[in-house]
Write a protein that holds these residues in place. Sequence first.
Motif, mmCIF file in Angstrom:
data_model
loop_
_atom_site.group_PDB
_atom_site.id
_atom_site.type_symbol
_atom_site.label_atom_id
_atom_site.label_comp_id
_atom_site.label_asym_id
_atom_site.label_seq_id
_atom_site.Cartn_x
_atom_site.Cartn_y
_atom_site.Cartn_z
ATOM 1 N N UNK A 245 0.806 -1.217 0.000
ATOM 2 C CA UNK A 245 0.000 0.000 0.000
ATOM 3 C C UNK A 245 0.842 1.272 0.000
ATOM 4 N N UNK A 246 2.094 1.172 0.406
ATOM 5 C CA UNK A 246 2.974 2.336 0.395
ATOM 6 C C UNK A 246 4.299 1.939 -0.239
ATOM 7 N N UNK A 247 4.207 1.467 -1.464
ATOM 8 C CA UNK A 247 5.421 0.913 -2.020
ATOM 9 C C UNK A 247 6.420 1.999 -2.371
ATOM 10 N N UNK A 248 7.673 1.735 -2.067
ATOM 11 C CA UNK A 248 8.741 2.741 -2.161
ATOM 12 C C UNK A 248 10.019 2.195 -2.768
ATOM 13 N N UNK A 249 10.271 0.938 -2.477
ATOM 14 C CA UNK A 249 11.559 0.370 -2.861
ATOM 15 C C UNK A 249 11.755 0.459 -4.376
ATOM 16 N N UNK A 250 10.660 0.320 -5.127
ATOM 17 C CA UNK A 250 10.769 0.401 -6.599
ATOM 18 C C UNK A 250 11.285 1.766 -7.055
ATOM 19 N N UNK A 251 10.797 2.847 -6.456
ATOM 20 C CA UNK A 251 11.272 4.164 -6.912
ATOM 21 C C UNK A 251 12.678 4.465 -6.405
ATOM 22 N N UNK A 252 12.990 4.006 -5.198
ATOM 23 C CA UNK A 252 14.351 4.229 -4.695
ATOM 24 C C UNK A 252 15.360 3.492 -5.585
ATOM 25 N N UNK A 253 14.948 2.324 -6.080
ATOM 26 C CA UNK A 253 15.849 1.577 -6.963
ATOM 27 C C UNK A 253 15.729 2.017 -8.422
ATOM 28 N N UNK A 254 14.719 2.806 -8.726
ATOM 29 C CA UNK A 254 14.547 3.262 -10.102
ATOM 30 C C UNK A 254 13.964 2.203 -11.017
ATOM 31 N N UNK A 255 13.185 1.290 -10.471
ATOM 32 C CA UNK A 255 12.617 0.207 -11.277
ATOM 33 C C UNK A 255 11.107 0.328 -11.443
ATOM 34 N N UNK A 256 10.568 1.486 -11.059
ATOM 35 C CA UNK A 256 9.105 1.620 -11.003
ATOM 36 C C UNK A 256 8.405 1.447 -12.355
ATOM 37 N N UNK A 257 9.125 1.753 -13.436
ATOM 38 C CA UNK A 257 8.457 1.663 -14.744
ATOM 39 C C UNK A 257 8.426 0.264 -15.325
ATOM 40 N N UNK A 258 9.040 -0.671 -14.605
ATOM 41 C CA UNK A 258 9.127 -2.004 -15.185
ATOM 42 C C UNK A 258 8.266 -3.014 -14.440
ATOM 43 N N UNK A 259 7.431 -2.491 -13.544
ATOM 44 C CA UNK A 259 6.609 -3.399 -12.750
ATOM 45 C C UNK A 259 5.358 -3.826 -13.534
#
Lengths: 111, 271
Positions: B43-57
């Motif tokens: 519900x509060x996902x963050x790790x994807x943006x910190x790692x810069x992988x948010x566009x590949x989910x």
Amino acid sequence: MTSLIDRLLGRKTPTSAELARERLKLVLVTDRSDLSPETLEQMQAEIIQVITRYIKIDQSKVHIKLEQRARENYLVADIPLVRDHSQSAAPPPPAPAGSAQLAEPEKPSGS
Amino acid sequence: MSARIVTITSGKGGVGKTTATANLAVSLASLGKKVICIDADIGLRNLDVVMGLENRIVYDLVDVIEGRCNLRQAMVKDRRIPDLYLLPAAQTRDKTAVSPDDMITLTDGLRPDYEYILIDSPAGIEWGFRNALAPADEVVVVTNPEVAAVRDADRIIGLIEADERRLPASLIINRVKPDMVRQGDMLSVDDVIDILSVRLLGVIPEDEYILIASNKGVPITLDHQNSPASTAFRNIARRLTGEQVPLINLDSRGGILRRLARIFGASKAAP
Ligand SMILES: Nc1ncnc2c1ncn2[C@@H]1O[C@H](COP(=O)(O)OP(=O)(O)OP(=O)(O)O)[C@@H](O)[C@H]1O
Ligand SMILES: [Mg+2]
């Protein structure tokens, strides 16, 4: 923060980090034991009451506190006895009075 | 292979769990380990943006648990470094979509294929924390040298100690400012360790490159490898693998005057 002048004059105001440390230690005693400072005080008063039935103690210097040693809690008590060898010392009401040196915890001075 | 599962948690929010998870994952992968990090902050996902992988989910952890996809489909491979993967949290669900048993089943499916599974726990001591703790072999507690953060870390350590599994726990002290410690305006590493009586895993200095790195979506250990924080993260990763790595002296940046001051005892104990 202790200013230079304070330090030169040997005055010591606690630094904010020292305050943080002291505050943390106090708050963690309560957190870890679930015993509020008021409850602790009340317990101390009751402990004093019981002890004074048997021995004369210096009530003003009694110190009972919770302490941590490596994440274990200890109840630590400093209860100074009154150094008083006159006969009037602490008549113990419940125990059978009289008979020599009943449970005298103070070390005999000298010898 | 059977992965070691390390849960990174804190009690208080915002102390640097996600930053630590991302950078430890990168550092372990750089050491040649096969690593997956799991975002357990449903519900509060963050790790994807910190790692810069948010566009590949495409899929997330809840999709796997609810059977809409398999594990492999939900994993995002980091292309900048070999053997680094992310299993993202669901953003539109809440924590109750996952149970501790789900987390154990999920990680059991991953264990044979990885050497390290890092779980980024949400703050707090509730459901999300329980989920993140359930599959752990080891817990890393992150704190800041600050009264509220240390207090909450103590609470978490108490809960871990009360857990019958007796999981080993260690501490990362993040955002240390050596200058403030020296002035007596910040708790020192020794203060915090003395108060919490827990094994120190490492110390991360305050480092503005961490914000810059998170702006870019490149963990600092990839973006600015020579910064003090990157060195600190790499050292912690090596300690996680069992290597003995001495603590870096955060004070070493000090000039000659500062060093003299230290020699003459004008300062407090340095981290
Ligand atoms: N050593 C550091 N130096 C400077 N900034 C830092 C440092 N560590 C973390 N930060 C910053 O602190 C903020 C919080 O970090 P992060 O998101 O990793 O915390 P968290 O514990 O995961 O938070 P939450 O509890 O919300 O999940 C971020 O903006 C991050 O860039
Ligand atoms: Mg986070």
